[in-house]
Design a protein around this motif. Structure first.
Motif, short mmCIF file in Angstrom:
data_model
loop_
_atom_site.label_atom_id
_atom_site.label_comp_id
_atom_site.label_asym_id
_atom_site.label_seq_id
_atom_site.Cartn_x
_atom_site.Cartn_y
_atom_site.Cartn_z
N PHE A 288 -6.94 -3.36 3.73
CA PHE A 288 -8.24 -2.85 2.97
C PHE A 288 -7.86 -1.81 1.96
N SER A 289 -6.73 -1.40 1.76
CA SER A 289 -6.09 -0.46 0.67
C SER A 289 -5.88 -1.22 -0.64
N VAL A 290 -5.33 -2.20 -0.64
CA VAL A 290 -5.00 -3.05 -1.73
C VAL A 290 -5.67 -4.10 -2.13
N PRO A 291 -6.28 -4.20 -3.36
CA PRO A 291 -7.16 -5.46 -3.63
C PRO A 291 -6.49 -6.68 -3.79
N TYR A 292 -7.08 -7.62 -3.74
CA TYR A 292 -6.23 -8.89 -3.67
C TYR A 292 -7.17 -9.94 -4.18
N ALA B 25 10.33 -7.65 0.52
CA ALA B 25 9.24 -7.14 -0.37
C ALA B 25 9.20 -5.59 -0.40
N ALA B 26 9.47 -5.00 0.58
CA ALA B 26 9.35 -3.53 0.80
C ALA B 26 10.56 -3.22 -0.31
N VAL B 27 11.68 -3.69 -0.19
CA VAL B 27 12.83 -3.23 -0.87
C VAL B 27 12.43 -3.49 -2.54
N ALA B 28 11.85 -4.75 -2.68
CA ALA B 28 11.57 -5.16 -4.08
C ALA B 28 10.36 -4.06 -4.61
N PHE B 29 9.33 -3.85 -3.76
CA PHE B 29 8.14 -3.05 -4.13
C PHE B 29 8.66 -1.48 -4.58
N TYR B 30 9.79 -1.14 -3.89
CA TYR B 30 10.31 0.37 -4.21
C TYR B 30 10.89 0.21 -5.39
N ALA B 31 11.66 -0.82 -5.67
CA ALA B 31 12.29 -0.97 -7.10
C ALA B 31 11.57 -1.23 -8.24
N ALA C 173 0.80 -1.23 -0.07
CA ALA C 173 -0.02 0.08 -0.05
C ALA C 173 0.86 1.31 0.12
N ALA C 174 1.76 1.29 0.69
CA ALA C 174 2.58 2.52 1.02
C ALA C 174 3.45 2.78 -0.31
N LEU C 175 4.09 1.80 -0.98
CA LEU C 175 4.76 2.06 -2.09
C LEU C 175 4.26 1.74 -3.46
#
Length: 272
Positions: free
Chosen positions: A171-175, A258-264, A141-143
């Motif tokens: 609740f913010s990211v559909p899945y 996951a956080a690092v990869a999402f940023y990338a 959600a954040a990235l």
């Protein structure tokens, strides 16, 4: 306006939604079957409500009634006011934040529908730790990830621990769930996504070299803590990618990775 009801009997059947919250095996079966999930804490309850989830009821310790007064006044669901010790007897643990809500689940969207409008997707295989699920959704959600797809054996994003760790970001990211694994990945590829498998394997391409932020559509595949992606999932990927490491560290916790990869994959991505 919700009805405020004081309850002093832990066996009151109206509290059934909240019984045995620490029994993971029971709750992971019961909650999806009964179409409910538990939101814990003021912020999470408010975010669930704002996301359009219907409230079945609220369970509040007395001092939280005034804090949640605006929510109480807006929803028709019953609100049960209880003493902290009774809440602990019902739920099985000390409810530190003093506020719980039972929410009605929504039907999950079809994976194809999510893929039709998304450009950055996280795909999780066998991630069955609720804390990791919550952390990954919070980062997604954040990235700026557009959607999350789950293999059939992934943990429930709406389980209380996942929701709590994500601070309501689930609740913010559909899945959606891919019903067939790993064959379901073919539908992701057919929707125009390049499947990138995140792995510490030395044969994988460095994330910097893969430059996923330059790709039009990316599906980033993540495996469970420890085991990582299965051989079948790795074979189904278009490319293996890794996060460069220093000081002899071979990998990160899946939530951190996951956080690092999402940023990338999201930073500097092409404009729509």
């Amino acid at each position: 306006m919700a009805e405020l009801i004081t309850i002093d009997d832990p066996d009151d059947p109206r509290l059934r939604d909240y019984t045995g919250l620490t029994d993971v095996e029971l709750r992971r079966r019961r909650e999806p079957a009964e179409g409910l999930f538990i939101a814990e804490g003021e912020k999470v309850i408010r975010r669930a409500k704002q996301a359009g989830y219907e409230m079945r009821s609220m369970l509040l310790s007395a001092k939280w009634v005034d804090v949640m007064r605006d929510v109480i006044d807006e929803v028709p669901a019953p609100v049960y006011a209880v003493q902290p010790d009774l809440a602990e007897r019902v739920t099985g643990y000390h409810v530190h934040r003093g506020a719980l809500a039972s929410m009605q689940r929504k039907p999950l969207p079809d994976a194809a529908a999510l893929l039709a409008t998304a450009r950055r997707v996280a795909v999780m295989e066998s991630v069955n730790d609720h804390t990791n699920i919550g952390a990954i959704f919070r980062s997604a959600a954040a990235l700026g990830m557009d959607a999350v797809l789950l293999s059939p054996d992934c943990a429930d994003p709406l389980y209380r621990r996942s929701v709590k760790v994500s601070m309501g970001a689930v609740f913010s990211v559909p899945y959606a769930r891919l019903d067939v694994w790993p064959r379901g990945l073919e539908a992701v590829r057919e929707a125009g996504f390049k499947l990138l498998a995140l792995t510490p394997d030395e044969k994988a391409t460095s994330m910097d070299e893969a430059a996923p932020h330059r790709l039009d559509r990316v599906a980033l595949m993540l495996g469970a803590e420890g085991e990582g992606l299965s051989t079948q999932a790795l074979r189904a990927a278009d490319e293996w990618v890794r996060i460069p490491m220093a000081h002899g560290v071979d990998s990160l916790n899946v939530g951190a990775a996951a956080a690092v990869a999402f940023y990338a994959v999201t930073t500097g991505r092409p404009e729509a």
